[in-house]
Enzyme design. Sequence first.
Site, PDB file in Angstrom:
ATOM      1  N   ASN A  28       1.065  -2.456   5.213  1.00 33.85           N
ATOM      2  CA  ASN A  28       0.633  -1.311   5.439  1.00 33.85           C
ATOM      3  C   ASN A  28      -0.633  -0.994   4.728  1.00 33.85           C
ATOM      4  O   ASN A  28      -1.528  -0.131   4.931  1.00 33.85           O
ATOM      5  CB  ASN A  28       1.567  -0.181   5.255  1.00 33.85           C
ATOM      6  CG  ASN A  28       0.929   1.091   4.912  1.00 33.85           C
ATOM      7  OD1 ASN A  28       0.557   1.812   5.902  1.00 33.85           O
ATOM      8  ND2 ASN A  28       0.559   1.814   3.753  1.00 33.85           N
TER       9      ASN A  28
ATOM     10  N   LYS B 276      -7.872  -4.908  12.643  1.00 34.55           N
ATOM     11  CA  LYS B 276      -6.637  -4.344  13.117  1.00 34.55           C
ATOM     12  C   LYS B 276      -6.527  -5.079  14.416  1.00 34.55           C
ATOM     13  O   LYS B 276      -5.347  -5.456  14.778  1.00 34.55           O
ATOM     14  CB  LYS B 276      -7.011  -2.831  13.542  1.00 34.55           C
ATOM     15  CG  LYS B 276      -7.050  -2.038  12.128  1.00 34.55           C
ATOM     16  CD  LYS B 276      -5.843  -2.003  11.335  1.00 34.55           C
ATOM     17  CE  LYS B 276      -5.912  -1.222   9.990  1.00 34.55           C
ATOM     18  NZ  LYS B 276      -4.772  -1.624   9.082  1.00 34.55           N
TER      19      LYS B 276
ATOM     20  N   VAL C 273      -2.865  -7.600  -2.347  1.00 32.29           N
ATOM     21  CA  VAL C 273      -2.433  -8.283  -1.316  1.00 32.29           C
ATOM     22  C   VAL C 273      -3.360  -9.387  -0.543  1.00 32.29           C
ATOM     23  O   VAL C 273      -3.038 -10.637  -0.012  1.00 32.29           O
ATOM     24  CB  VAL C 273      -1.696  -7.725  -0.235  1.00 32.29           C
ATOM     25  CG1 VAL C 273      -0.309  -6.822  -0.745  1.00 32.29           C
ATOM     26  CG2 VAL C 273      -2.681  -6.648   0.521  1.00 32.29           C
TER      27      VAL C 273
ATOM     28  N   TYR D 248     -13.304  -2.960  10.449  1.00 33.52           N
ATOM     29  CA  TYR D 248     -11.876  -2.132  10.517  1.00 33.52           C
ATOM     30  C   TYR D 248     -11.583  -2.533  11.850  1.00 33.52           C
ATOM     31  O   TYR D 248     -10.320  -2.868  11.804  1.00 33.52           O
ATOM     32  CB  TYR D 248     -11.917  -0.692  10.271  1.00 33.52           C
ATOM     33  CG  TYR D 248     -10.755  -0.168  10.286  1.00 33.52           C
ATOM     34  CD1 TYR D 248      -9.899   0.000   9.078  1.00 33.52           C
ATOM     35  CD2 TYR D 248     -10.349   0.703  11.248  1.00 33.52           C
ATOM     36  CE1 TYR D 248      -8.904   0.455   8.989  1.00 33.52           C
ATOM     37  CE2 TYR D 248      -8.962   1.492  11.156  1.00 33.52           C
ATOM     38  CZ  TYR D 248      -8.421   1.338   9.966  1.00 33.52           C
ATOM     39  OH  TYR D 248      -7.156   2.064   9.989  1.00 33.52           O
TER      40      TYR D 248
ATOM     41  N   ALA E 234     -12.189  -4.979  13.955  1.00 33.61           N
ATOM     42  CA  ALA E 234     -11.867  -6.242  14.061  1.00 33.61           C
ATOM     43  C   ALA E 234     -10.714  -6.861  13.199  1.00 33.61           C
ATOM     44  O   ALA E 234      -9.934  -7.462  13.629  1.00 33.61           O
ATOM     45  CB  ALA E 234     -13.288  -7.199  13.306  1.00 33.61           C
TER      46      ALA E 234
ATOM     47  N   GLY F 129       0.847  -1.344   0.064  1.00 35.50           N
ATOM     48  CA  GLY F 129      -0.108   0.001   0.039  1.00 35.50           C
ATOM     49  C   GLY F 129       0.855   1.157  -0.006  1.00 35.50           C
ATOM     50  O   GLY F 129       0.716   2.252   0.931  1.00 35.50           O
ATOM     51  N   ALA F 130       1.714   1.441  -0.824  1.00 31.89           N
ATOM     52  CA  ALA F 130       2.950   2.325  -0.871  1.00 31.89           C
ATOM     53  C   ALA F 130       2.509   3.413  -1.988  1.00 31.89           C
ATOM     54  O   ALA F 130       3.201   4.162  -2.188  1.00 31.89           O
ATOM     55  CB  ALA F 130       4.228   1.980  -1.166  1.00 31.89           C
ATOM     56  N   SER F 131       1.132   3.492  -2.581  1.00 31.06           N
ATOM     57  CA  SER F 131       0.933   4.474  -3.744  1.00 31.06           C
ATOM     58  C   SER F 131       0.598   5.672  -3.178  1.00 31.06           C
ATOM     59  O   SER F 131       0.600   6.635  -3.953  1.00 31.06           O
ATOM     60  CB  SER F 131       0.084   3.718  -4.703  1.00 31.06           C
ATOM     61  OG  SER F 131      -1.139   3.618  -3.979  1.00 31.06           O
ATOM     62  N   ARG F 132       0.386   6.000  -1.991  1.00 26.22           N
ATOM     63  CA  ARG F 132       0.202   7.243  -1.252  1.00 26.22           C
ATOM     64  C   ARG F 132       0.033   7.058   0.166  1.00 26.22           C
ATOM     65  O   ARG F 132       0.787   6.051   0.917  1.00 26.22           O
ATOM     66  CB  ARG F 132      -1.103   7.813  -1.631  1.00 26.22           C
ATOM     67  CG  ARG F 132      -2.422   6.848  -1.248  1.00 26.22           C
ATOM     68  CD  ARG F 132      -3.636   7.317  -1.940  1.00 26.22           C
ATOM     69  NE  ARG F 132      -4.668   6.401  -1.451  1.00 26.22           N
ATOM     70  CZ  ARG F 132      -4.968   5.244  -2.284  1.00 26.22           C
ATOM     71  NH1 ARG F 132      -4.622   5.072  -3.476  1.00 26.22           N
ATOM     72  NH2 ARG F 132      -6.030   4.446  -1.867  1.00 26.22           N
TER      73      ARG F 132
HETATM   74  P1  NAP Z   1      -4.440   5.469   2.040  1.00 24.87           P
HETATM   75  O1  NAP Z   1      -3.890   6.871   1.728  1.00 24.87           O
HETATM   76  O2  NAP Z   1      -5.797   5.369   1.640  1.00 24.87           O
HETATM   77  O3  NAP Z   1      -3.527   4.387   1.424  1.00 24.87           O
HETATM   78  C1  NAP Z   1      -4.015   2.832   1.279  1.00 24.87           C
HETATM   79  C2  NAP Z   1      -3.090   2.280   0.567  1.00 24.87           C
HETATM   80  O4  NAP Z   1      -3.246   0.823   0.557  1.00 24.87           O
HETATM   81  C3  NAP Z   1      -2.898   2.484  -0.888  1.00 24.87           C
HETATM   82  O5  NAP Z   1      -1.655   2.576  -1.525  1.00 24.87           O
HETATM   83  C4  NAP Z   1      -3.772   1.657  -1.659  1.00 24.87           C
HETATM   84  O6  NAP Z   1      -3.340   1.534  -3.085  1.00 24.87           O
HETATM   85  C5  NAP Z   1      -3.350   0.434  -0.700  1.00 24.87           C
HETATM   86  N1  NAP Z   1      -4.148  -0.815  -0.919  1.00 24.87           N
HETATM   87  C6  NAP Z   1      -5.415  -0.675  -0.798  1.00 24.87           C
HETATM   88  N2  NAP Z   1      -5.861  -1.837  -1.135  1.00 24.87           N
HETATM   89  C7  NAP Z   1      -4.927  -2.752  -1.445  1.00 24.87           C
HETATM   90  C8  NAP Z   1      -4.672  -4.037  -1.741  1.00 24.87           C
HETATM   91  N3  NAP Z   1      -5.725  -4.835  -1.757  1.00 24.87           N
HETATM   92  N4  NAP Z   1      -3.567  -4.684  -2.152  1.00 24.87           N
HETATM   93  C9  NAP Z   1      -2.377  -3.706  -2.098  1.00 24.87           C
HETATM   94  N5  NAP Z   1      -2.461  -2.548  -1.549  1.00 24.87           N
HETATM   95  C10 NAP Z   1      -3.697  -1.943  -1.383  1.00 24.87           C
HETATM   96  O7  NAP Z   1      -4.482   5.258   3.602  1.00 24.87           O
HETATM   97  P2  NAP Z   1      -3.246   5.399   4.752  1.00 24.87           P
HETATM   98  O8  NAP Z   1      -3.841   6.560   5.730  1.00 24.87           O
HETATM   99  O9  NAP Z   1      -1.939   5.840   4.133  1.00 24.87           O
HETATM  100  O10 NAP Z   1      -3.382   4.018   5.429  1.00 24.87           O
HETATM  101  C11 NAP Z   1      -2.245   3.074   5.433  1.00 24.87           C
HETATM  102  C12 NAP Z   1      -2.513   2.290   6.613  1.00 24.87           C
HETATM  103  O11 NAP Z   1      -2.523   3.007   7.974  1.00 24.87           O
HETATM  104  C13 NAP Z   1      -3.865   1.472   6.434  1.00 24.87           C
HETATM  105  O12 NAP Z   1      -3.424  -0.007   6.562  1.00 24.87           O
HETATM  106  C14 NAP Z   1      -4.643   2.126   7.425  1.00 24.87           C
HETATM  107  O13 NAP Z   1      -5.671   1.215   7.979  1.00 24.87           O
HETATM  108  C15 NAP Z   1      -3.736   2.565   8.623  1.00 24.87           C
HETATM  109  N6  NAP Z   1      -4.020   3.513   9.511  1.00 24.87           N
HETATM  110  C16 NAP Z   1      -4.482   4.890   8.927  1.00 24.87           C
HETATM  111  C17 NAP Z   1      -4.957   5.709   9.480  1.00 24.87           C
HETATM  112  C18 NAP Z   1      -5.328   7.249   9.191  1.00 24.87           C
HETATM  113  O14 NAP Z   1      -5.726   8.166   9.915  1.00 24.87           O
HETATM  114  N7  NAP Z   1      -5.108   7.616   7.917  1.00 24.87           N
HETATM  115  C19 NAP Z   1      -5.016   5.818  11.153  1.00 24.87           C
HETATM  116  C20 NAP Z   1      -4.589   4.393  11.564  1.00 24.87           C
HETATM  117  C21 NAP Z   1      -4.455   3.266  10.773  1.00 24.87           C
HETATM  118  P3  NAP Z   1      -4.200   1.254  -4.122  1.00 24.87           P
HETATM  119  O15 NAP Z   1      -5.263   2.052  -4.176  1.00 24.87           O
HETATM  120  O16 NAP Z   1      -3.328   1.487  -5.340  1.00 24.87           O
HETATM  121  O17 NAP Z   1      -4.458  -0.337  -4.247  1.00 24.87           O
END
Ligand code: NAP
Length: 247
Positions: A90, A159, A64, A155, A157, A12-15
């Site tokens: 991630n 995590k 994944v 979500y 559950a 999940g490294a595209s953003r």
């Molecule tokens: P985000 O900006 O939405 O990025 C999510 C990333 O996951 C994207 O690169 C997306 O890429 C990738 N992804 C989604 N489904 C995928 C799949 N099936 N296979 C491979 N890649 C996949 O979210 P983020 O906020 O950076 O979150 C990253 C992590 O931190 C997540 O696990 C999230 O639950 C956790 N987190 C975030 C927060 C928050 O407040 N933002 C808080 C707690 C935990 P594509 O779209 O290209 O698939």
Amino acid sequence: MGVEGKKALVTGASRGIGRAVSVALAAAGADVAINYSSDSGGAEETLRMVREKGVDAFIARADVSEYEGASSMFKDILARWGRLDILVNNAGITRDQLLARMKPDDWDSVLRVNLTGAFNCARLAARPMMRNRWGRIVNMASVAGIAGNPGQVNYSAAKAGLIGMTRTLARELGPFGVTVNAVAPGLVETGMIRDIPAKAKEDLMSRIPLGRVATVDDVAGSVMFLASDAGSYVTGHVLVVDGGLTA
Ligand code: NAP
């Protein structure tokens, strides 16, 4: 930091957080495989930012949550590098809804990406890491997996499951020199929190002692600690990065 020359995969490294972790690893001298499933433009941008640090990097596309796809991604990584040292699980999605309105598909897809996806990659990474008697697995959990959050039964559950997986894998893989930890962020400024209603966001903000949401770099710093020499005696730990929200 002790990660120079190490080979890392960030899912999940595209953003968002995954991009920041990839850039931080590269800045510390690690080579990085950049995983994503659909946002190819975002992945290309991460690749550009990582290569700017002068390390080897490539895009490793896979959903994944599908074991076959994850498996062929690992084949590519091992063909290129012959090993994998650091795995950052991630990739994650949300499909928020109160229980009564949540569709079974929304339950399934969140469990599949956030939990099964991490299992798939950990399973595929374990053997090469055990063989080398060195490895680092960092799972991106959430405070929602510790405290619970209305509207996020799927979500939270997933995590919470990830935290259980982290503790079990720490015990299984520790004897082989592989540490397994989780980072549990609170609210992080990424696209993922864009759809939280303003009122709910305000309410959450008022409960954060540090008075701000996390930046992606706040979270990347904690991942770097667990992936680096500084964290070499830490395993089975959940590092909460929430500005004091759950303190
Ligand atoms: P985000 O900006 O939405 O990025 C999510 C990333 O996951 C994207 O690169 C997306 O890429 C990738 N992804 C989604 N489904 C995928 C799949 N099936 N296979 C491979 N890649 C996949 O979210 P983020 O906020 O950076 O979150 C990253 C992590 O931190 C997540 O696990 C999230 O639950 C956790 N987190 C975030 C927060 C928050 O407040 N933002 C808080 C707690 C935990 P594509 O779209 O290209 O698939």
